[in-house]
Design a protein around this motif. Structure first.
Motif, PDB file in Angstrom:
ATOM      1  N   MET A   1       0.820  -1.195   0.000  1.00 30.69           N
ATOM      2  CA  MET A   1       0.000   0.000   0.000  1.00 30.69           C
ATOM      3  C   MET A   1       0.870   1.267   0.000  1.00 30.69           C
ATOM      4  SD  MET A   1      -3.239   0.358   2.484  1.00 30.69           S
ATOM      5  CE  MET A   1      -4.417   1.613   2.248  1.00 30.69           C
ATOM      6  N   CYS A   2       2.032   1.211   0.637  1.00 27.10           N
ATOM      7  CA  CYS A   2       2.901   2.374   0.755  1.00 27.10           C
ATOM      8  C   CYS A   2       3.786   2.507  -0.481  1.00 27.10           C
ATOM      9  CB  CYS A   2       3.764   2.245   2.001  1.00 27.10           C
ATOM     10  SG  CYS A   2       4.967   3.572   2.192  1.00 27.10           S
ATOM     11  N   ALA A   3       3.832   3.707  -1.051  1.00 26.23           N
ATOM     12  CA  ALA A   3       4.682   3.972  -2.208  1.00 26.23           C
ATOM     13  C   ALA A   3       5.857   4.879  -1.850  1.00 26.23           C
ATOM     14  CB  ALA A   3       3.841   4.605  -3.310  1.00 26.23           C
ATOM     15  N   HIS A   4       6.087   5.111  -0.550  1.00 24.57           N
ATOM     16  CA  HIS A   4       7.176   5.982  -0.118  1.00 24.57           C
ATOM     17  C   HIS A   4       8.513   5.259  -0.233  1.00 24.57           C
ATOM     18  CE1 HIS A   4       3.641   7.497   2.231  1.00 24.57           C
ATOM     19  NE2 HIS A   4       3.969   8.520   1.480  1.00 24.57           N
ATOM     20  N   ASN A   5       9.581   6.047  -0.370  1.00 23.43           N
ATOM     21  CA  ASN A   5      10.921   5.479  -0.416  1.00 23.43           C
ATOM     22  C   ASN A   5      11.773   6.179   0.621  1.00 23.43           C
ATOM     23  OD1 ASN A   5      13.105   4.031  -1.169  1.00 23.43           O
ATOM     24  ND2 ASN A   5      13.388   5.035  -3.137  1.00 23.43           N
ATOM     25  N   PRO A   6      12.270   5.505   1.636  1.00 21.52           N
ATOM     26  CA  PRO A   6      12.070   4.100   1.954  1.00 21.52           C
ATOM     27  C   PRO A   6      10.627   3.851   2.386  1.00 21.52           C
ATOM     28  CG  PRO A   6      13.218   5.147   3.772  1.00 21.52           C
ATOM     29  CD  PRO A   6      13.072   6.190   2.666  1.00 21.52           C
ATOM     30  N   PRO A   7      10.180   2.607   2.228  1.00 14.67           N
ATOM     31  CA  PRO A   7       8.775   2.305   2.558  1.00 14.67           C
ATOM     32  C   PRO A   7       8.493   2.460   4.052  1.00 14.67           C
ATOM     33  CG  PRO A   7       9.955   0.317   1.896  1.00 14.67           C
ATOM     34  CD  PRO A   7      10.894   1.469   1.704  1.00 14.67           C
ATOM     35  N   CYS A   8       7.283   2.832   4.351  1.00 15.81           N
ATOM     36  CA  CYS A   8       6.836   2.962   5.738  1.00 15.81           C
ATOM     37  C   CYS A   8       6.717   1.572   6.363  1.00 15.81           C
ATOM     38  CB  CYS A   8       5.487   3.662   5.791  1.00 15.81           C
ATOM     39  SG  CYS A   8       5.568   5.389   5.277  1.00 15.81           S
ATOM     40  N   PRO A   9       6.729   1.495   7.705  1.00 18.05           N
ATOM     41  CA  PRO A   9       6.541   0.202   8.365  1.00 18.05           C
ATOM     42  C   PRO A   9       5.191  -0.411   7.995  1.00 18.05           C
ATOM     43  CG  PRO A   9       7.146   1.912   9.956  1.00 18.05           C
ATOM     44  CD  PRO A   9       6.887   2.584   8.654  1.00 18.05           C
ATOM     45  N   THR A  10       5.148  -1.721   7.908  1.00 16.55           N
ATOM     46  CA  THR A  10       3.898  -2.408   7.607  1.00 16.55           C
ATOM     47  C   THR A  10       2.946  -2.302   8.792  1.00 16.55           C
ATOM     48  OG1 THR A  10       4.586  -4.542   8.485  1.00 16.55           O
ATOM     49  CG2 THR A  10       5.149  -4.066   6.176  1.00 16.55           C
ATOM     50  N   ALA A  11       1.712  -2.691   8.574  1.00 19.64           N
ATOM     51  CA  ALA A  11       0.703  -2.647   9.635  1.00 19.64           C
ATOM     52  C   ALA A  11       1.026  -3.597  10.777  1.00 19.64           C
ATOM     53  CB  ALA A  11      -0.667  -2.970   9.055  1.00 19.64           C
ATOM     54  N   ALA A  13       4.244  -4.298  11.756  1.00 25.40           N
ATOM     55  CA  ALA A  13       5.555  -3.950  12.316  1.00 25.40           C
ATOM     56  C   ALA A  13       5.390  -3.219  13.644  1.00 25.40           C
ATOM     57  CB  ALA A  13       6.318  -3.082  11.333  1.00 25.40           C
ATOM     58  N   PRO A  14       6.357  -3.378  14.544  1.00 23.32           N
ATOM     59  CA  PRO A  14       6.277  -2.677  15.841  1.00 23.32           C
ATOM     60  C   PRO A  14       6.174  -1.156  15.705  1.00 23.32           C
ATOM     61  CG  PRO A  14       8.023  -4.309  15.877  1.00 23.32           C
ATOM     62  CD  PRO A  14       7.528  -4.237  14.462  1.00 23.32           C
ATOM     63  N   GLY A  15       6.802  -0.560  14.705  1.00 27.52           N
ATOM     64  CA  GLY A  15       6.770   0.889  14.536  1.00 27.52           C
ATOM     65  C   GLY A  15       5.721   1.365  13.560  1.00 27.52           C
ATOM     66  N   ARG A  16       4.589   0.661  13.480  1.00 26.52           N
ATOM     67  CA  ARG A  16       3.554   0.970  12.478  1.00 26.52           C
ATOM     68  C   ARG A  16       3.022   2.391  12.558  1.00 26.52           C
ATOM     69  NH1 ARG A  16       1.280  -3.448  15.093  1.00 26.52           N
ATOM     70  NH2 ARG A  16       0.400  -2.799  17.054  1.00 26.52           N
ATOM     71  N   GLU A  17       3.074   3.035  13.735  1.00 27.60           N
ATOM     72  CA  GLU A  17       2.557   4.402  13.868  1.00 27.60           C
ATOM     73  C   GLU A  17       3.426   5.424  13.140  1.00 27.60           C
ATOM     74  OE1 GLU A  17       3.341   2.817  16.922  1.00 27.60           O
ATOM     75  OE2 GLU A  17       1.386   2.319  17.752  1.00 27.60           O
ATOM     76  N   ALA A  18       4.635   5.022  12.701  1.00 30.33           N
ATOM     77  CA  ALA A  18       5.539   5.933  11.995  1.00 30.33           C
ATOM     78  C   ALA A  18       5.186   6.087  10.522  1.00 30.33           C
ATOM     79  CB  ALA A  18       6.975   5.445  12.138  1.00 30.33           C
ATOM     80  N   ALA A  19       4.215   5.320  10.029  1.00 32.43           N
ATOM     81  CA  ALA A  19       3.793   5.449   8.628  1.00 32.43           C
ATOM     82  C   ALA A  19       3.166   6.825   8.402  1.00 32.43           C
ATOM     83  CB  ALA A  19       2.801   4.345   8.277  1.00 32.43           C
ATOM     84  N   ARG A  20       3.213   7.282   7.183  1.00 30.00           N
ATOM     85  CA  ARG A  20       2.681   8.611   6.854  1.00 30.00           C
ATOM     86  C   ARG A  20       1.155   8.610   6.788  1.00 30.00           C
ATOM     87  NH1 ARG A  20       6.655  10.876   2.113  1.00 30.00           N
ATOM     88  NH2 ARG A  20       8.601  10.354   3.163  1.00 30.00           N
ATOM     89  N   PRO A  21       0.535   9.670   7.296  1.00 30.76           N
ATOM     90  CA  PRO A  21      -0.928   9.773   7.181  1.00 30.76           C
ATOM     91  C   PRO A  21      -1.349  10.080   5.744  1.00 30.76           C
ATOM     92  CG  PRO A  21      -0.026  11.592   8.493  1.00 30.76           C
ATOM     93  CD  PRO A  21       1.115  10.738   8.092  1.00 30.76           C
ATOM     94  N   VAL A  22      -2.423   9.434   5.316  1.00 32.59           N
ATOM     95  CA  VAL A  22      -2.988   9.715   3.999  1.00 32.59           C
ATOM     96  C   VAL A  22      -4.341  10.404   4.127  1.00 32.59           C
ATOM     97  CG1 VAL A  22      -1.733   7.913   2.783  1.00 32.59           C
ATOM     98  CG2 VAL A  22      -3.939   7.378   3.781  1.00 32.59           C
ATOM     99  N   ALA A  23      -4.949  10.318   5.296  1.00 35.90           N
ATOM    100  CA  ALA A  23      -6.193  11.026   5.591  1.00 35.90           C
ATOM    101  C   ALA A  23      -6.166  11.377   7.073  1.00 35.90           C
ATOM    102  CB  ALA A  23      -7.410  10.170   5.270  1.00 35.90           C
ATOM    103  N   HIS A  24      -6.597  12.576   7.394  1.00 37.60           N
ATOM    104  CA  HIS A  24      -6.562  13.042   8.786  1.00 37.60           C
ATOM    105  C   HIS A  24      -7.867  13.764   9.074  1.00 37.60           C
ATOM    106  CE1 HIS A  24      -4.809  14.432  12.504  1.00 37.60           C
ATOM    107  NE2 HIS A  24      -5.008  15.682  12.171  1.00 37.60           N
TER     108      HIS A  24
END
Length: 67
Positions: A1-11, A13-24
């Motif tokens: 689902m993530c197209a960022h480079n480097p990719p965000c943590p998966t759902a 992964a322990p650091g999943r909250e570090a993924a970028r928001p796509v809707a807020h």
């Protein structure tokens, strides 16, 4: 689902909250991260597979002491 480079943590992964928001939606108290995790303002989470992560914010410190 993530197209960022480097990719965000998966759902999962322990650091999943570090993924970028796509809707807020601050007025509703949630954000959708690019890994599919819904994060709520009380720090609870809803994972893409439907599992719930209970809120995990730190406990408030008490001020003063009983005398």
């Amino acid at each position: 689902m993530c197209a960022h480079n480097p990719p965000c943590p998966t759902a999962m992964a322990p650091g999943r909250e570090a993924a970028r928001p796509v809707a807020h939606r601050p007025e509703q108290g949630w954000s959708l991260l690019c890994n599919g995790v819904l994060v709520f303002e009380d720090t609870g989470e809803l994972l893409p597979d439907g599992r719930i992560v209970a809120p995990h914010r730190p406990l408030a410190l008490t001020v003063g002491s009983a005398a």
